[in-house]
Design a protein around this motif. Sequence first.
Motif, PDB file in Angstrom:
ATOM      1  N   THR A   1      30.018   5.637  -1.818  1.00 55.88           N
ATOM      2  CA  THR A   1      28.784   4.853  -1.900  1.00 55.88           C
ATOM      3  C   THR A   1      27.721   5.355  -0.933  1.00 55.88           C
ATOM      4  OG1 THR A   1      27.871   2.606  -1.792  1.00 55.88           O
ATOM      5  CG2 THR A   1      29.644   3.156  -0.236  1.00 55.88           C
ATOM      6  N   SER A   2      26.479   5.077  -1.282  1.00 52.43           N
ATOM      7  CA  SER A   2      25.346   5.488  -0.457  1.00 52.43           C
ATOM      8  C   SER A   2      25.023   4.478   0.633  1.00 52.43           C
ATOM      9  CB  SER A   2      24.117   5.687  -1.347  1.00 52.43           C
ATOM     10  OG  SER A   2      23.839   4.492  -2.067  1.00 52.43           O
ATOM     11  N   ASP A   3      25.584   3.279   0.546  1.00 49.17           N
ATOM     12  CA  ASP A   3      25.316   2.232   1.538  1.00 49.17           C
ATOM     13  C   ASP A   3      26.608   1.452   1.754  1.00 49.17           C
ATOM     14  OD1 ASP A   3      24.506  -0.008   3.029  1.00 49.17           O
ATOM     15  OD2 ASP A   3      22.527  -0.047   2.092  1.00 49.17           O
ATOM     16  N   LEU A   4      27.377   1.880   2.737  1.00 50.47           N
ATOM     17  CA  LEU A   4      28.704   1.321   2.954  1.00 50.47           C
ATOM     18  C   LEU A   4      28.645  -0.170   3.291  1.00 50.47           C
ATOM     19  CD1 LEU A   4      31.702   2.069   3.052  1.00 50.47           C
ATOM     20  CD2 LEU A   4      31.414   2.544   5.501  1.00 50.47           C
ATOM     21  N   GLU A   5      27.757  -0.564   4.170  1.00 53.87           N
ATOM     22  CA  GLU A   5      27.692  -1.971   4.576  1.00 53.87           C
ATOM     23  C   GLU A   5      27.293  -2.866   3.409  1.00 53.87           C
ATOM     24  OE1 GLU A   5      25.233  -2.456   7.980  1.00 53.87           O
ATOM     25  OE2 GLU A   5      26.562  -1.322   9.318  1.00 53.87           O
ATOM     26  N   ALA A   6      26.333  -2.435   2.609  1.00 56.80           N
ATOM     27  CA  ALA A   6      25.910  -3.228   1.455  1.00 56.80           C
ATOM     28  C   ALA A   6      27.041  -3.346   0.439  1.00 56.80           C
ATOM     29  CB  ALA A   6      24.672  -2.614   0.808  1.00 56.80           C
ATOM     30  N   ALA A   7      27.779  -2.246   0.230  1.00 53.99           N
ATOM     31  CA  ALA A   7      28.906  -2.280  -0.706  1.00 53.99           C
ATOM     32  C   ALA A   7      30.000  -3.219  -0.211  1.00 53.99           C
ATOM     33  CB  ALA A   7      29.462  -0.871  -0.901  1.00 53.99           C
ATOM     34  N   GLU A   8      30.270  -3.204   1.076  1.00 50.47           N
ATOM     35  CA  GLU A   8      31.270  -4.115   1.633  1.00 50.47           C
ATOM     36  C   GLU A   8      30.889  -5.563   1.371  1.00 50.47           C
ATOM     37  OE1 GLU A   8      31.531  -3.177   5.751  1.00 50.47           O
ATOM     38  OE2 GLU A   8      32.493  -1.228   5.431  1.00 50.47           O
ATOM     39  N   ARG A   9      29.621  -5.893   1.572  1.00 48.82           N
ATOM     40  CA  ARG A   9      29.168  -7.275   1.339  1.00 48.82           C
ATOM     41  C   ARG A   9      29.287  -7.640  -0.132  1.00 48.82           C
ATOM     42  NH1 ARG A   9      25.029  -5.566   4.912  1.00 48.82           N
ATOM     43  NH2 ARG A   9      23.598  -5.250   3.175  1.00 48.82           N
ATOM     44  N   PHE A  10      28.895  -6.729  -1.007  1.00 46.96           N
ATOM     45  CA  PHE A  10      28.926  -7.010  -2.444  1.00 46.96           C
ATOM     46  C   PHE A  10      30.345  -7.287  -2.922  1.00 46.96           C
ATOM     47  CE2 PHE A  10      29.581  -5.400  -6.771  1.00 46.96           C
ATOM     48  CZ  PHE A  10      28.691  -6.202  -7.476  1.00 46.96           C
ATOM     49  N   TYR A  11      31.279  -6.418  -2.606  1.00 45.68           N
ATOM     50  CA  TYR A  11      32.634  -6.578  -3.119  1.00 45.68           C
ATOM     51  C   TYR A  11      33.400  -7.689  -2.403  1.00 45.68           C
ATOM     52  CZ  TYR A  11      31.833  -2.465  -5.960  1.00 45.68           C
ATOM     53  OH  TYR A  11      31.330  -1.591  -6.900  1.00 45.68           O
ATOM     54  N   ALA A  12      33.053  -7.945  -1.156  1.00 47.01           N
ATOM     55  CA  ALA A  12      33.655  -9.098  -0.477  1.00 47.01           C
ATOM     56  C   ALA A  12      33.244 -10.386  -1.175  1.00 47.01           C
ATOM     57  CB  ALA A  12      33.233  -9.123   0.988  1.00 47.01           C
ATOM     58  N   GLY A  13      31.977 -10.457  -1.586  1.00 45.39           N
ATOM     59  CA  GLY A  13      31.515 -11.642  -2.295  1.00 45.39           C
ATOM     60  C   GLY A  13      32.082 -11.754  -3.696  1.00 45.39           C
ATOM     61  N   LEU A  14      32.243 -10.612  -4.373  1.00 45.06           N
ATOM     62  CA  LEU A  14      32.700 -10.622  -5.762  1.00 45.06           C
ATOM     63  C   LEU A  14      34.208 -10.816  -5.878  1.00 45.06           C
ATOM     64  CD1 LEU A  14      31.853 -10.239  -8.741  1.00 45.06           C
ATOM     65  CD2 LEU A  14      32.297  -7.788  -8.439  1.00 45.06           C
ATOM     66  N   PHE A  15      34.963 -10.098  -5.058  1.00 45.42           N
ATOM     67  CA  PHE A  15      36.420 -10.097  -5.191  1.00 45.42           C
ATOM     68  C   PHE A  15      37.154 -10.809  -4.054  1.00 45.42           C
ATOM     69  CE2 PHE A  15      35.803  -5.825  -7.534  1.00 45.42           C
ATOM     70  CZ  PHE A  15      35.764  -6.455  -8.772  1.00 45.42           C
ATOM     71  N   GLY A  16      36.420 -11.217  -3.027  1.00 43.28           N
ATOM     72  CA  GLY A  16      37.088 -11.839  -1.891  1.00 43.28           C
ATOM     73  C   GLY A  16      37.769 -10.846  -0.973  1.00 43.28           C
ATOM     74  N   TRP A  17      37.330  -9.580  -1.041  1.00 46.43           N
ATOM     75  CA  TRP A  17      37.949  -8.559  -0.198  1.00 46.43           C
ATOM     76  C   TRP A  17      37.598  -8.777   1.272  1.00 46.43           C
ATOM     77  CZ3 TRP A  17      36.530  -3.480  -3.280  1.00 46.43           C
ATOM     78  CH2 TRP A  17      37.318  -3.437  -4.447  1.00 46.43           C
ATOM     79  N   HIS A  18      38.551  -8.461   2.127  1.00 49.43           N
ATOM     80  CA  HIS A  18      38.331  -8.395   3.567  1.00 49.43           C
ATOM     81  C   HIS A  18      38.266  -6.918   3.928  1.00 49.43           C
ATOM     82  CE1 HIS A  18      39.042 -12.708   4.040  1.00 49.43           C
ATOM     83  NE2 HIS A  18      40.054 -12.554   3.197  1.00 49.43           N
ATOM     84  N   CYS A  19      37.099  -6.470   4.340  1.00 45.47           N
ATOM     85  CA  CYS A  19      36.866  -5.051   4.567  1.00 45.47           C
ATOM     86  C   CYS A  19      36.859  -4.742   6.055  1.00 45.47           C
ATOM     87  CB  CYS A  19      35.536  -4.621   3.952  1.00 45.47           C
ATOM     88  SG  CYS A  19      35.459  -4.834   2.151  1.00 45.47           S
ATOM     89  N   ALA A  20      37.596  -3.703   6.441  1.00 47.07           N
ATOM     90  CA  ALA A  20      37.651  -3.292   7.836  1.00 47.07           C
ATOM     91  C   ALA A  20      37.789  -1.784   7.904  1.00 47.07           C
ATOM     92  CB  ALA A  20      38.816  -3.963   8.547  1.00 47.07           C
ATOM     93  N   ALA A  21      37.205  -1.192   8.955  1.00 46.90           N
ATOM     94  CA  ALA A  21      37.295   0.258   9.132  1.00 46.90           C
ATOM     95  C   ALA A  21      38.749   0.660   9.306  1.00 46.90           C
ATOM     96  CB  ALA A  21      36.474   0.682  10.344  1.00 46.90           C
ATOM     97  N   ASP A  22      39.102   1.773   8.706  1.00 45.11           N
ATOM     98  CA  ASP A  22      40.457   2.294   8.797  1.00 45.11           C
ATOM     99  C   ASP A  22      40.578   3.124  10.068  1.00 45.11           C
ATOM    100  OD1 ASP A  22      42.948   3.339   8.487  1.00 45.11           O
ATOM    101  OD2 ASP A  22      42.498   4.520   6.698  1.00 45.11           O
ATOM    102  N   ALA A  23      41.278   2.564  11.057  1.00 42.46           N
ATOM    103  CA  ALA A  23      41.398   3.241  12.345  1.00 42.46           C
ATOM    104  C   ALA A  23      42.161   4.547  12.242  1.00 42.46           C
ATOM    105  CB  ALA A  23      42.090   2.317  13.353  1.00 42.46           C
ATOM    106  N   GLY A  24      42.972   4.705  11.182  1.00 40.20           N
ATOM    107  CA  GLY A  24      43.769   5.918  11.049  1.00 40.20           C
ATOM    108  C   GLY A  24      43.099   7.015  10.263  1.00 40.20           C
ATOM    109  N   ALA A  25      41.922   6.772   9.724  1.00 43.90           N
ATOM    110  CA  ALA A  25      41.256   7.788   8.895  1.00 43.90           C
ATOM    111  C   ALA A  25      40.567   8.812   9.787  1.00 43.90           C
ATOM    112  CB  ALA A  25      40.240   7.130   7.974  1.00 43.90           C
ATOM    113  N   ARG A  26      40.992  10.058   9.701  1.00 45.13           N
ATOM    114  CA  ARG A  26      40.431  11.099  10.555  1.00 45.13           C
ATOM    115  C   ARG A  26      38.967  11.370  10.237  1.00 45.13           C
ATOM    116  NH1 ARG A  26      45.342  15.459   9.948  1.00 45.13           N
ATOM    117  NH2 ARG A  26      46.868  14.406  11.266  1.00 45.13           N
TER     118      ARG A  26
END
Length: 253
Positions: A18-43
């Motif tokens: 996505t071109s706007d990570l924060e906006a996408a997180e808000r959209f899908y959290a509202g639509l699907f109830g996702w809890h979004c958090a940065a992946d500490a293990g992703a290099r």
Amino acid sequence: MKLHEPVTGGPCWAELGTSDLEAAERFYAGLFGWHCAADAGARAGGCTVARLDGAAVAALVPLDRRGRPVAWNVSFAVRDADAAVRQVTAAGGTVEQGPADVDAGRSVVAADPTGAVFQLWQGRSFPGAGLFNAPGSLGWVELLTREPGRAADFYTTVFGWTVTASDRYPQWGIDGADFGGMVTMDEKFPHEVPAHWLPYFAVADVDTAAADTTDAGGTVLMLPTSVPEGPRIAVLRDPQGAMFGVYRAGDER
């Protein structure tokens, strides 16, 4: 779909570039109830993992290079990414990126001979999504292509998928356990729309999901429709332009 956990050859993960990570997180959290958090293990950094009741269900990542479109990407599980790459190229596909090691496994971005991009995932500590078919999780994947015969030859060769014979809607499976389908793109599809994989996420109510999408700045591309002898579905687009489908949970094929 008839799969309830990642299996070799089957869809194991969905990832949004996505071109706007924060906006996408808000959209899908509202639509699907996702809890979004940065992946500490992703290099690579910038990767967000979406969870439902603690189970990982999808990833959201910033676009990795200029020119790559905003889109959902589907990953298929393989035992050996390097061997799978050889199978992909021998069958007429191409490799766009990888194989590359990440913390949890080995990843490849490839394209089939009709142009549809997909990913291969050799899981190590992370096999894939921890939840399928429940509201807010992946429940179906669909290939849209203008060359269905060529696509069927490719995927059955590379993955050994079964294909349910149907002129209207062939379905992909593993040993008969269907997990996806194929749509032939006709003149109704704009010429500039390439072949692509479309993930479908389960929802409690398709009509509500469509309305919530438009309320949040997205678009309904295909109005909620009840498929004869099939599920109720809709095709949506998020505010950044990524397309995805939804279907009523419990209507699994």
